[in-house]
Design a protein around this motif. Structure first.
Motif, PDB file in Angstrom:
ATOM      1  N   VAL A 295      35.861  46.623  30.199  1.00  0.00           N
ATOM      2  CA  VAL A 295      35.839  47.164  31.524  1.00  0.00           C
ATOM      3  C   VAL A 295      35.092  45.790  32.186  1.00  0.00           C
ATOM      4  CG1 VAL A 295      34.647  48.891  33.382  1.00  0.00           C
ATOM      5  CG2 VAL A 295      36.186  49.384  31.112  1.00  0.00           C
ATOM      6  N   ARG A 296      34.616  45.439  31.318  1.00  0.00           N
ATOM      7  CA  ARG A 296      33.227  44.435  32.117  1.00  0.00           C
ATOM      8  C   ARG A 296      34.012  42.852  32.250  1.00  0.00           C
ATOM      9  NH1 ARG A 296      27.874  45.434  28.803  1.00  0.00           N
ATOM     10  NH2 ARG A 296      26.683  47.179  29.960  1.00  0.00           N
ATOM     11  N   ALA A 297      34.691  42.572  31.201  1.00  0.00           N
ATOM     12  CA  ALA A 297      35.177  41.105  31.850  1.00  0.00           C
ATOM     13  C   ALA A 297      36.794  41.869  32.728  1.00  0.00           C
ATOM     14  CB  ALA A 297      36.856  41.496  30.485  1.00  0.00           C
ATOM     15  N   GLU A 298      37.503  42.874  33.370  1.00  0.00           N
ATOM     16  CA  GLU A 298      37.533  42.570  34.256  1.00  0.00           C
ATOM     17  C   GLU A 298      37.047  42.804  34.961  1.00  0.00           C
ATOM     18  OE1 GLU A 298      39.963  46.625  33.820  1.00  0.00           O
ATOM     19  OE2 GLU A 298      41.134  46.449  32.148  1.00  0.00           O
ATOM     20  N   ARG A 299      35.596  43.180  35.194  1.00  0.00           N
ATOM     21  CA  ARG A 299      35.088  42.534  36.579  1.00  0.00           C
ATOM     22  C   ARG A 299      34.928  41.537  36.996  1.00  0.00           C
ATOM     23  NH1 ARG A 299      31.193  46.210  34.386  1.00  0.00           N
ATOM     24  NH2 ARG A 299      31.776  48.179  35.818  1.00  0.00           N
ATOM     25  N   ILE A 300      34.643  41.477  35.818  1.00  0.00           N
ATOM     26  CA  ILE A 300      34.287  39.325  35.215  1.00  0.00           C
ATOM     27  C   ILE A 300      35.636  38.605  36.578  1.00  0.00           C
ATOM     28  CG2 ILE A 300      33.854  37.128  33.975  1.00  0.00           C
ATOM     29  CD1 ILE A 300      32.303  39.017  32.011  1.00  0.00           C
ATOM     30  N   THR A 301      36.690  38.815  35.714  1.00  0.00           N
ATOM     31  CA  THR A 301      37.519  38.262  37.228  1.00  0.00           C
ATOM     32  C   THR A 301      37.578  38.500  38.591  1.00  0.00           C
ATOM     33  OG1 THR A 301      38.736  38.666  34.811  1.00  0.00           O
ATOM     34  CG2 THR A 301      40.358  38.308  36.746  1.00  0.00           C
ATOM     35  N   ARG A 302      37.142  39.913  38.246  1.00  0.00           N
ATOM     36  CA  ARG A 302      36.908  40.454  40.524  1.00  0.00           C
ATOM     37  C   ARG A 302      36.444  39.693  40.264  1.00  0.00           C
ATOM     38  NH1 ARG A 302      38.084  45.172  38.195  1.00  0.00           N
ATOM     39  NH2 ARG A 302      36.068  45.755  37.691  1.00  0.00           N
ATOM     40  N   ASN A 303      34.688  39.376  40.061  1.00  0.00           N
ATOM     41  CA  ASN A 303      33.772  38.695  40.416  1.00  0.00           C
ATOM     42  C   ASN A 303      34.241  36.958  40.970  1.00  0.00           C
ATOM     43  OD1 ASN A 303      31.977  40.495  41.235  1.00  0.00           O
ATOM     44  ND2 ASN A 303      31.475  40.426  39.146  1.00  0.00           N
ATOM     45  N   ALA A 304      34.929  36.124  39.771  1.00  0.00           N
ATOM     46  CA  ALA A 304      35.534  34.893  39.868  1.00  0.00           C
ATOM     47  C   ALA A 304      36.529  34.896  40.796  1.00  0.00           C
ATOM     48  CB  ALA A 304      36.228  34.350  38.992  1.00  0.00           C
ATOM     49  N   ASP A 305      37.347  35.776  41.168  1.00  0.00           N
ATOM     50  CA  ASP A 305      38.201  35.603  42.251  1.00  0.00           C
ATOM     51  C   ASP A 305      37.680  35.942  43.580  1.00  0.00           C
ATOM     52  OD1 ASP A 305      41.409  35.865  42.697  1.00  0.00           O
ATOM     53  OD2 ASP A 305      40.624  37.810  43.674  1.00  0.00           O
ATOM     54  N   ARG A 306      36.650  36.539  43.666  1.00  0.00           N
ATOM     55  CA  ARG A 306      36.523  37.259  45.124  1.00  0.00           C
ATOM     56  C   ARG A 306      35.120  35.974  45.068  1.00  0.00           C
ATOM     57  NH1 ARG A 306      36.032  40.292  48.617  1.00  0.00           N
ATOM     58  NH2 ARG A 306      34.085  40.597  50.537  1.00  0.00           N
ATOM     59  N   LEU A 307      34.871  35.418  44.542  1.00  0.00           N
ATOM     60  CA  LEU A 307      33.658  34.211  44.650  1.00  0.00           C
ATOM     61  C   LEU A 307      34.621  32.691  44.602  1.00  0.00           C
ATOM     62  CD1 LEU A 307      30.427  35.579  43.058  1.00  0.00           C
ATOM     63  CD2 LEU A 307      30.851  35.409  45.800  1.00  0.00           C
ATOM     64  N   GLY A 308      35.910  32.609  44.582  1.00  0.00           N
ATOM     65  CA  GLY A 308      35.991  31.580  44.783  1.00  0.00           C
ATOM     66  C   GLY A 308      36.792  30.209  43.273  1.00  0.00           C
ATOM     67  N   VAL A 309      36.739  30.816  42.512  1.00  0.00           N
ATOM     68  CA  VAL A 309      36.686  30.475  41.641  1.00  0.00           C
ATOM     69  C   VAL A 309      37.147  31.263  40.374  1.00  0.00           C
ATOM     70  CG1 VAL A 309      33.973  28.843  41.528  1.00  0.00           C
ATOM     71  CG2 VAL A 309      34.418  31.686  39.862  1.00  0.00           C
ATOM     72  N   PRO A 310      38.984  31.364  40.973  1.00  0.00           N
ATOM     73  CA  PRO A 310      39.420  32.083  40.024  1.00  0.00           C
ATOM     74  C   PRO A 310      39.743  31.599  38.131  1.00  0.00           C
ATOM     75  CG  PRO A 310      41.138  30.776  41.852  1.00  0.00           C
ATOM     76  CD  PRO A 310      39.264  30.917  42.164  1.00  0.00           C
ATOM     77  N   GLY A 311      40.227  30.073  38.473  1.00  0.00           N
ATOM     78  CA  GLY A 311      40.535  29.381  37.300  1.00  0.00           C
ATOM     79  C   GLY A 311      39.178  29.723  36.476  1.00  0.00           C
ATOM     80  N   LEU A 312      38.321  30.593  36.091  1.00  0.00           N
ATOM     81  CA  LEU A 312      37.506  31.387  34.947  1.00  0.00           C
ATOM     82  C   LEU A 312      38.187  31.686  34.368  1.00  0.00           C
ATOM     83  CD1 LEU A 312      34.575  31.418  33.548  1.00  0.00           C
ATOM     84  CD2 LEU A 312      34.348  34.249  35.099  1.00  0.00           C
TER      85      LEU A 312
END
Length: 421
Positions: A295-312
């Protein structure tokens, strides 16, 4: 660390930049290189711009392109190879891939679409940030959004301007000015009238796929302000409480000291804030975050996408078990799981000479581990304490957050290891 590449070949290749004006816009040197080539390798659009007098064998780049480059050069070694390419081949173009494969590269550039756009708009190019969305997610544009900045966005197709407008609205930059410049340098060149992302038509009118989007960033009143340095507001992150707080985060990134092109391991990702802000320091910075909770892993992906680093890259699993599968890091941050058997030693062993390790903890058990590591390897052991002003009746007092113990160390050839110092 970037993986080593095979040594470049000596296959001679001439790359010729060509614009929307086609053959008519090429200088004599570029025309001669294309006429004399025995093999012409390029995209269908560029090959179609060449007249019959360019009689070499025509080969369209396959998809995926990058893995095919070495084999194509090897197949046609010894023949005169020319590659027609869009605009300046060394600016987000095929020139980079070819330079990595041959040390006999000759490049004849043409003005890029960015140069044309800056000229048409009257924007000094040194004051403009360029973001490419060709083969990349639109979310990466978010990291470049700062009030008053000018952006030139390289479009993937005719739908990109609409994607840009939607992202600007979603990230609090709806008032930003937008113009689309199409077929720059060609007979069908066109620049749309300026509008804002808020007023961008939906659905958008049909446009030319060969376009660039000019954006003048304006933040909407009340939108969350995101700075260019580590220590973003905690409100910028979706989280469940597992978040390295703003002031500790800024100190942690300072200790990690990211530089362009480096790779971070973020162990115990939580909300992903350390990895995300590492990547925001420079477009070439990379990170892998390890989080055992899906669940946290999916949340990290959303945060990365929103803050401009979708390549995380987010790896769901437990450390140290999953670490053996990861590329060698330049720096490691441990924000959780320090008491997992073997974790600290595995992270230390993975680091190259010059690599940095930073670990934070708030528990006595993990603090004891860090004190032992400090005795073995040196570095710096500090305690970080933050207090916030809060109402106390009719007055104001301090509320102390849990202090954080931080160990930061750089691995050198003479870094103590093994027995205690």
């Amino acid at each position: 660390m970037t993986p080593a590449r095979p040594a470049p070949t000596t296959t001679a290749v001439t790359v010729v930049g060509i614009g929307a004006d086609g053959w008519a816009g090429l200088p004599d040197t570029s025309r001669a290189a294309l006429r004399e080539a025995e093999v012409l390798i390029g995209g269908p659009r560029q090959l179609d711009l060449l007249p019959p007098q360019c009689a070499g064998e025509r080969i369209a780049w396959p998809s995926p392109l990058r893995p095919a480059v070495p084999a194509l050069l090897a197949t046609h070694a010894g023949r005169r190879i020319a590659v027609p390419a869009s605009g300046d081949p060394m600016f987000y173009g095929i020139g980079r891939a070819l330079a990595e494969e041959t040390n006999a590269l000759r490049v004849l550039p043409h003005p890029s679409s960015v140069s044309y756009a800056a000229a048409r708009l009257g924007w000094p190019l040194e004051d403009v940030e360029v973001v490419t969305l060709v083969g990349r997610p639109a979310a990466r544009l978010a990291a470049a959004l700062h009030d008053g900045r000018r952006l030139l966005v390289l479009s993937a197709d005719a739908g990109t301007p609409g994607e840009v407008a939607a992202l600007l609205r979603d990230r609090g930059f709806g008032p930003s000015g937008m113009r689309v410049l199409e077929q720059l340098g060609g007979a069908k060149e066109r620049t749309t009238a300026e509008t804002t992302a808020d007023d961008w038509p939906d659905p958008q009118p049909a446009g030319d796929p060969l376009n660039i989007v000019a954006v003048e960033c304006r933040r909407a009143p009340g939108a969350l302000r995101l700075g260019a340095v580590p220590g973003l507001p905690d409100e910028a992150y979706e989280n469940d409480g597992q978040l390295t707080k703003r002031h500790i985060r800024a100190a942690t990134l300072g200790a990690l000291a990211p530089t362009p092109g480096e790779l971070l391991w973020d162990i115990g990702g939580g909300s992903g804030s350390i990895a995300i802000e590492w990547m925001r320091t420079h477009p070439s910075c990379r990170a892998v975050t390890v989080e055992r909770d899906p669940v946290r892993a999916e949340r990290i992906t959303r945060n990365a996408d929103r803050l401009g680093v979708p390549g995380l890259r987010v790896v769901t699993g437990a450390a140290p078990a999953v670490l053996a599968e990861l590329p060698q890091p330049d720096a490691v941050f441990i924000g959780g799981g320090l008491t997992a058997p073997g974790l600290l030693d595995a992270c230390w062993e993975a680091l190259p000479v010059g690599g940095r390790l930073v670990a934070n903890t708030v528990t006595l058990e993990s603090e004891a581990l860090l004190a032992h590591a400090y005795r073995r390897h040196g570095g710096e052991l500090v305690r970080l304490a933050v207090a916030h002003a809060v109402p106390v009746g009719g007055f104001t007092g301090w509320r102390q957050a849990m202090p954080v113990t931080q160990w930061a160390v750089q691995k050198t050839l003479d870094t103590p290891s093994g027995a205690d110092r």
